[in-house]
Design an enzyme around this catalytic site. Structure first.
Site, mmCIF file in Angstrom:
data_model
loop_
_atom_site.group_PDB
_atom_site.id
_atom_site.type_symbol
_atom_site.label_atom_id
_atom_site.label_comp_id
_atom_site.label_asym_id
_atom_site.label_seq_id
_atom_site.Cartn_x
_atom_site.Cartn_y
_atom_site.Cartn_z
ATOM 1 N N ASP A 99 0.837 -1.203 0.000
ATOM 2 C CA ASP A 99 0.000 0.000 0.000
ATOM 3 C C ASP A 99 0.871 1.252 0.000
ATOM 4 O OD1 ASP A 99 -2.662 1.002 0.048
ATOM 5 O OD2 ASP A 99 -3.183 -0.508 1.532
ATOM 6 N N ASP A 201 -3.667 4.046 -2.370
ATOM 7 C CA ASP A 201 -4.866 4.368 -1.606
ATOM 8 C C ASP A 201 -5.465 5.681 -2.091
ATOM 9 O OD1 ASP A 201 -6.538 3.802 0.819
ATOM 10 O OD2 ASP A 201 -5.717 5.727 1.472
ATOM 11 N N GLU A 266 -6.849 2.679 -6.121
ATOM 12 C CA GLU A 266 -8.181 2.585 -5.510
ATOM 13 C C GLU A 266 -8.970 3.841 -5.863
ATOM 14 O OE1 GLU A 266 -10.172 2.451 -1.042
ATOM 15 O OE2 GLU A 266 -8.512 3.786 -1.511
ATOM 16 N N HIS A 327 -11.099 -4.404 3.251
ATOM 17 C CA HIS A 327 -11.033 -4.034 4.667
ATOM 18 C C HIS A 327 -11.922 -2.849 5.027
ATOM 19 C CE1 HIS A 327 -8.389 -1.330 2.560
ATOM 20 N NE2 HIS A 327 -8.242 -0.585 3.632
ATOM 21 N N ASP A 328 -12.617 -2.276 4.050
ATOM 22 C CA ASP A 328 -13.433 -1.083 4.294
ATOM 23 C C ASP A 328 -14.928 -1.329 4.198
ATOM 24 O OD1 ASP A 328 -11.384 0.743 4.818
ATOM 25 O OD2 ASP A 328 -11.113 1.261 2.708
#
Length: 535
Positions: A99, A201, A266, A327-328
């Site tokens: 990331d 991200d 993302e 994960h969100d």
């Protein structure tokens, strides 16, 4: 998977380091723990691993608030631990993507400390500062994703600074070329250590409107306010800016100077995510982008068909990465439970569905077990978003609970107290039990991943959708592979011409002439008698 284009059609497995495996009993996952569990990931049959942030951070947003971009946070280990992980992954044939949280950093980063000290220091314009309006209020109406204004007052400079997320996550000013140069140097540090690529991200948040214009209200009609007021604006000026593509081109130039490296961005946007995915990818920009477009509540043929068609129609030279969970967001077996005959049946169909899509694929840890969201009490939450908007929308801790390796206390994740609980419903879905069960979700994932790997049409074949009635989704991959799914818990029969033999991990499906019967959440992979060249 060798060569520059190893990423195209590849399957990536997302690891959330805090929740994967704890090696020292402190209740938090770490790099040595991940290294010890790499054989599980390799045995699945995926191509790459994406590691969520592992850099030095005060952990206000679980590592998405970086205070040192070239050091490992002690919670997770050391640079030597990271090098060991990379070497072991490569020995197992796995790529490692890490990331990169570049749009913002921690307010404890030394550069922000310097920037906020005065208006004329060397890094005064490395972050987004603005004077108040004459009445003292914030410069714009922009909102933070985590609640409240996206602007926080700083008494040192007597100015506001921008933060699209927590106030402890100030936004970098990417209109300043020096900021871009510095981030490229940090990326070079990790490329030189052997990482195979980056996941960026909040890739559409890098730039803001320098004129500081207010966002208009969302044009979509709403019957009541959203759970998060952020969704009540049309985000024209605080993100999604045209300057972003130039920055993507600089990133691609850097990656092209190394052998066989890849990138994925993302894109979080409720209006233009598919369009932005296309704009940000291509031969001179990011290799691929993914969004939250398939992470919503809808499980219907039109949803999946529209996302895939709209992407490739709008970006014939771009490339998507599709995901059902991360994960969100709530896990997809939880989100779509009413569409499944059972949790296991739904989990298997979801695996077959996403692993047959054109594009690259990202799987979220535990997805291969059919894992579900964890019910948490308010006092158990750690996620600032979940706390701020309790009880709506659901926070992110529910999906981030530890990986479950066996049926012992805490699922074999830790010998200490886990940072989030391992509850009985999740404990029941553990690796050790499913490895031994030939009919388990885990073994179905392995079979489906093997089928994708051994079937060229599923990696690179183009898609042609079939005209089938709800709740059936069907399409051809390449010119001779039909993929057909009953997205309901009720048996259906449809007419499909030219189907020959059923192959691969077909489930609950039979062919009688031109009739295809699909049981609850049935899956059919079939060759066709008259190959049709897909566009």
């Amino acid at each position: 998977m060798a060569g520059q284009d190893w990423w195209k059609g590849a399957v990536t497995y997302q690891v959330y380091p805090r929740s994967f495996q704890d090696s020292n009993g402190d209740g938090i996952g770490d790099l040595p723990g991940i290294t010890a569990r790499l054989p599980h990931i390799a045995d699945l049959g995926v191509d790459a691993i994406w590691l969520s942030p592992i850099f030095t951070s005060p952990m206000r947003d679980m590592g998405y608030d970086v205070s040192d971009y070239t050091e490992i946070d002690p919670t997770f280990g050391t640079l030597q631990d990271f090098d060991t992980l990379i070497a072991r992954a490569h020995d197992l044939g796995l790529k490692i993507i890490i990331d990169q949280v570049l749009s913002h950093c921690s307010d404890q980063h030394p550069f922000f400390t310097e920037s906020r000290a005065s208006r004329d220091n060397p890094r005064a314009d490395w972050f987004v500062w603005a004077d108040p309006k004459k009445d003292g209020t914030a410069p714009t109406n922009w909102l933070s994703v985590f609640g409240g204004s996206a602007w926080t007052w700083d008494a040192r400079r007597k100015q506001y600074y921008l933060h699209n997320f927590l106030s402890e996550q100030p936004d970098f000013n990417f209109h300043n070329p020096a900021v871009q140069d510095w981030h490229l140097a940090n990326m070079r540090f990790w490329l030189d250590r052997g990482v195979d690529g980056f996941r960026f991200d909040t890739a559409n948040y890098f730039f803001h409107d320098p004129q500081l214009r207010d966002n208009p209200a969302d044009f979509r009609e709403k019957s009541r306010p959203d759970g998060n007021p952020y969704e009540m604006q049309y985000h024209l000026f605080d993100k999604n800016r045209p300057e972003t593509t130039g920055w993507m081109e600089r990133i691609r130039t850097l990656l092209n100077s190394y052998e066989a490296r890849a990138s994925v961005g993302e894109v979080g946007d409720s209006h233009h995510a598919i369009r932005l995915m296309g704009e940000y990818t291509g031969p001179s920009r990011l290799h691929q982008c993914y969004s939250f477009e398939m992470m919503g509540p809808d499980y219907a043929p039109a949803v999946f068909q529209s996302k895939i068609s709209n992407f490739f129609d709008g970006a014939p030279n771009g490339w998507p990465m599709w995901a059902f969970s991360n994960h969100d967001v709530p896990r997809h077996v939880t989100r779509w439970s009413r569409h499944g005959a059972s949790q296991d049946v739904l989990a298997k169909q979801a695996a077959a569905l996403i692993l047959s899509f054109e594009g690259s694929i990202c799987l979220w840890q535990g997805e291969e077990l059919g894992q579900t969201d964890t019910d948490l009490a308010f006092h158990e939450l750690t996620d600032p978003q979940g706390i701020a908007f309790w009880p709506e929308p659901v926070g992110r801790d529910n999906t981030r609970t530890p990986m479950v390796w066996d049926g012992t206390a805490n699922g074999g994740f830790t010998t200490g107290k886990p940072w989030l609980p391992v509850n009985p419903p999740q404990l029941a879905r553990n690796v050790a039990a499913q490895v031994q069960d030939a009919e388990s979700v885990l073994n179905f994932y392995k079979a489906m991943l093997r089928f994708r790997r051994e079937t060229p049409a599923l990696k690179t074949g183009r898609t042609r959708f079939l005209d089938l009635p709800d709740p059936v989704l069907g399409f051809l991959r390449g010119d001779d592979l039909a993929c057909i799914f009953n997205l309901s818990p009720t048996e259906v029969t449809v007419r499909v011409k030219d189907l020959a033999a059923l192959i691969g991990p077909t489930r609950a499906a039979t062919i009688h002439g031109e009739s295809l019967t699909l049981g609850p959440n049935g899956v059919a992979f079939a060759t066709v008698t008259n190959p049709i060249e897909a566009p």
